[in-house]
Design a protein around this motif. Structure first.
Motif, PDB file in Angstrom:
ATOM      1  N   GLY A 126       0.786  -1.227   0.000  1.00 54.84           N
ATOM      2  CA  GLY A 126       0.000   0.000   0.000  1.00 54.84           C
ATOM      3  C   GLY A 126       0.815   1.272   0.000  1.00 54.84           C
ATOM      4  O   GLY A 126       0.253   2.381  -0.111  1.00 54.84           O
ATOM      5  N   ARG A 127       2.119   1.179   0.068  1.00 54.33           N
ATOM      6  CA  ARG A 127       2.966   2.365   0.178  1.00 54.33           C
ATOM      7  C   ARG A 127       3.031   3.183  -1.109  1.00 54.33           C
ATOM      8  O   ARG A 127       3.534   4.313  -1.102  1.00 54.33           O
ATOM      9  CB  ARG A 127       4.380   1.965   0.616  1.00 54.33           C
ATOM     10  N   VAL A 128       2.514   2.629  -2.210  1.00 55.78           N
ATOM     11  CA  VAL A 128       2.532   3.358  -3.473  1.00 55.78           C
ATOM     12  C   VAL A 128       1.757   4.675  -3.375  1.00 55.78           C
ATOM     13  O   VAL A 128       2.007   5.615  -4.151  1.00 55.78           O
ATOM     14  CB  VAL A 128       1.963   2.477  -4.601  1.00 55.78           C
ATOM     15  N   VAL A 129       0.829   4.790  -2.434  1.00 54.05           N
ATOM     16  CA  VAL A 129       0.031   6.017  -2.322  1.00 54.05           C
ATOM     17  C   VAL A 129       0.759   7.120  -1.559  1.00 54.05           C
ATOM     18  O   VAL A 129       0.243   8.242  -1.458  1.00 54.05           O
ATOM     19  CB  VAL A 129      -1.329   5.735  -1.634  1.00 54.05           C
ATOM     20  N   GLU A 130       1.947   6.855  -1.045  1.00 54.01           N
ATOM     21  CA  GLU A 130       2.690   7.850  -0.261  1.00 54.01           C
ATOM     22  C   GLU A 130       3.343   8.869  -1.196  1.00 54.01           C
ATOM     23  O   GLU A 130       4.424   8.646  -1.740  1.00 54.01           O
ATOM     24  CB  GLU A 130       3.746   7.157   0.602  1.00 54.01           C
ATOM     25  N   GLU A 131       2.694  10.006  -1.368  1.00 50.61           N
ATOM     26  CA  GLU A 131       3.152  11.023  -2.323  1.00 50.61           C
ATOM     27  C   GLU A 131       4.541  11.560  -1.997  1.00 50.61           C
ATOM     28  O   GLU A 131       5.310  11.893  -2.904  1.00 50.61           O
ATOM     29  CB  GLU A 131       2.171  12.189  -2.355  1.00 50.61           C
ATOM     30  N   ASP A 170      11.495   6.784  -0.274  1.00 45.50           N
ATOM     31  CA  ASP A 170      11.940   5.468  -0.721  1.00 45.50           C
ATOM     32  C   ASP A 170      12.100   5.485  -2.248  1.00 45.50           C
ATOM     33  O   ASP A 170      11.153   5.779  -2.978  1.00 45.50           O
ATOM     34  CB  ASP A 170      10.909   4.418  -0.302  1.00 45.50           C
ATOM     35  N   GLU A 171      13.302   5.153  -2.726  1.00 44.97           N
ATOM     36  CA  GLU A 171      13.567   5.217  -4.164  1.00 44.97           C
ATOM     37  C   GLU A 171      12.702   4.232  -4.949  1.00 44.97           C
ATOM     38  O   GLU A 171      12.313   4.506  -6.095  1.00 44.97           O
ATOM     39  CB  GLU A 171      15.049   4.945  -4.440  1.00 44.97           C
ATOM     40  N   GLY A 172      12.378   3.086  -4.329  1.00 44.02           N
ATOM     41  CA  GLY A 172      11.517   2.129  -4.993  1.00 44.02           C
ATOM     42  C   GLY A 172      10.108   2.659  -5.180  1.00 44.02           C
ATOM     43  O   GLY A 172       9.508   2.496  -6.250  1.00 44.02           O
ATOM     44  N   ILE A 173       9.583   3.298  -4.139  1.00 45.10           N
ATOM     45  CA  ILE A 173       8.241   3.880  -4.233  1.00 45.10           C
ATOM     46  C   ILE A 173       8.229   5.004  -5.270  1.00 45.10           C
ATOM     47  O   ILE A 173       7.301   5.114  -6.078  1.00 45.10           O
ATOM     48  CB  ILE A 173       7.777   4.407  -2.862  1.00 45.10           C
ATOM     49  N   LYS A 174       9.253   5.833  -5.259  1.00 49.46           N
ATOM     50  CA  LYS A 174       9.347   6.898  -6.258  1.00 49.46           C
ATOM     51  C   LYS A 174       9.350   6.323  -7.671  1.00 49.46           C
ATOM     52  O   LYS A 174       8.686   6.842  -8.578  1.00 49.46           O
ATOM     53  CB  LYS A 174      10.630   7.709  -6.038  1.00 49.46           C
ATOM     54  N   GLY A 175      10.095   5.231  -7.862  1.00 51.93           N
ATOM     55  CA  GLY A 175      10.177   4.617  -9.180  1.00 51.93           C
ATOM     56  C   GLY A 175       8.845   4.060  -9.644  1.00 51.93           C
ATOM     57  O   GLY A 175       8.476   4.204 -10.817  1.00 51.93           O
ATOM     58  N   ILE A 176       8.119   3.448  -8.716  1.00 52.89           N
ATOM     59  CA  ILE A 176       6.808   2.889  -9.075  1.00 52.89           C
ATOM     60  C   ILE A 176       5.823   4.002  -9.415  1.00 52.89           C
ATOM     61  O   ILE A 176       5.045   3.896 -10.375  1.00 52.89           O
ATOM     62  CB  ILE A 176       6.263   2.018  -7.922  1.00 52.89           C
ATOM     63  N   ARG A 177       5.851   5.092  -8.658  1.00 47.39           N
ATOM     64  CA  ARG A 177       4.933   6.193  -8.927  1.00 47.39           C
ATOM     65  C   ARG A 177       5.243   6.848 -10.279  1.00 47.39           C
ATOM     66  O   ARG A 177       4.333   7.207 -11.032  1.00 47.39           O
ATOM     67  CB  ARG A 177       4.995   7.206  -7.783  1.00 47.39           C
ATOM     68  N   GLU A 178       6.523   6.992 -10.605  1.00 47.38           N
ATOM     69  CA  GLU A 178       6.885   7.552 -11.911  1.00 47.38           C
ATOM     70  C   GLU A 178       6.498   6.583 -13.028  1.00 47.38           C
ATOM     71  O   GLU A 178       6.048   7.001 -14.105  1.00 47.38           O
ATOM     72  CB  GLU A 178       8.381   7.850 -11.964  1.00 47.38           C
ATOM     73  N   PHE A 179       6.666   5.303 -12.777  1.00 44.57           N
ATOM     74  CA  PHE A 179       6.233   4.251 -13.699  1.00 44.57           C
ATOM     75  C   PHE A 179       4.743   4.391 -14.000  1.00 44.57           C
ATOM     76  O   PHE A 179       4.313   4.358 -15.156  1.00 44.57           O
ATOM     77  CB  PHE A 179       6.554   2.907 -13.036  1.00 44.57           C
ATOM     78  N   ALA A 180       3.946   4.593 -12.951  1.00 41.04           N
ATOM     79  CA  ALA A 180       2.504   4.772 -13.115  1.00 41.04           C
ATOM     80  C   ALA A 180       2.191   6.041 -13.899  1.00 41.04           C
ATOM     81  O   ALA A 180       1.278   6.062 -14.745  1.00 41.04           O
ATOM     82  CB  ALA A 180       1.817   4.802 -11.757  1.00 41.04           C
ATOM     83  N   ASP A 181       2.941   7.107 -13.629  1.00 42.52           N
ATOM     84  CA  ASP A 181       2.730   8.362 -14.363  1.00 42.52           C
ATOM     85  C   ASP A 181       2.998   8.177 -15.858  1.00 42.52           C
ATOM     86  O   ASP A 181       2.266   8.707 -16.702  1.00 42.52           O
ATOM     87  CB  ASP A 181       3.644   9.459 -13.808  1.00 42.52           C
TER      88      ASP A 181
END
Length: 221
Positions: free
Chosen positions: A170-175, A179-190
């Motif tokens: 659930g950490r993907v929602v943390e704007e 965390d570099e992994g979370i940042k990467g996933i969010r940019e991936f989604a963008d």
């Protein structure tokens, strides 16, 4: 992790999967070699196999080999003349994977390329590897945006792309995550959202691997 999630995984594995000593030996070999226990689950592996079969995949790219558990599932979905290229950062992991692929009888269909994937991807076309119709992205999440961008250059129209571990408990929602992994996933989604060539969705999952999920996308060039 909720123990019920694992129990349900085991229930459906027992119900829907034939006894597979080869895959059990692969997981055992990975454990004995000291590889991290981050392979896809058997149910997830079978899902990859079915997705590749449904697609009729003949030319698969995998980014992130580890010990080859998911590689074997995907290779089993290929026709006799099919090919799979898998990219792995670690020479140790690649060596374990090579032996596992041999044990599973699919090594003749698979090329393992060792090195940082973002260094290898730009060279694939010149090496004779391109026109992929199925891509599985399951490596370090901080580089997911780069993996997606290169994949789009290397696939044919109609290709399927699966990106694993995109929920991260659930950490993907943390704007504001650092965390570099979370940042990467969010940019991936963008990138998925912005690119008009891609139709995609995300599926949340629970099971023996905890709470996570994957992105499923189709590319139309």
């Amino acid at each position: 992790m909720n123990p019920l999630w694992k129990q349900v995984d085991e229930y459906y594995s027992d119900k829907l999967h034939a006894m597979d000593p080869v895959m059990a030996s692969v997981l055992k070999a990975n454990n004995e070699a000291g590889l991290p226990s981050i392979d896809v689950s058997p149910l997830q592996g079978k899902q990859l196999y079915l997705l590749a079969k449904l697609k009729g995949a003949k030319n698969i790219l995998e980014i992130g080999t580890l010990g080859g558990f998911s590689t074997i599932w995907l290779a089993r979905a290929l026709p006799e003349d099919g090919r799979l290229v898998t990219l792995e950062f670690s020479e140790k992991h690649a060596a374990v994977a090579h032996e596992n692929l041999r044990r599973a009888g699919v090594d003749q269909k698979v090329d393992i390329l060792v090195g940082p994937a973002l260094d290898t991807l730009p060279k694939l076309h010149d090496k004779g590897f391109s026109d992929f119709d199925f891509v599985f992205i399951d490596a370090d999440k901080r580089n997911n945006p780069g993996y997606l961008q290169w994949s789009l250059d290397l696939v044919i129209s109609g290709a399927v792309i699966v990106g694993d571990n995109v929920i991260r408990n659930g950490r993907v929602v943390e704007e504001n995550s650092e965390d570099e992994g979370i940042k990467g996933i969010r940019e991936f989604a963008d990138l998925l959202a912005a690119d008009t060539r891609i139709e995609s969705t995300a599926v949340q999952t629970v099971g023996s691997k905890g709470y996570d999920g994957f992105v499923l996308a189709v590319v139309q060039k």
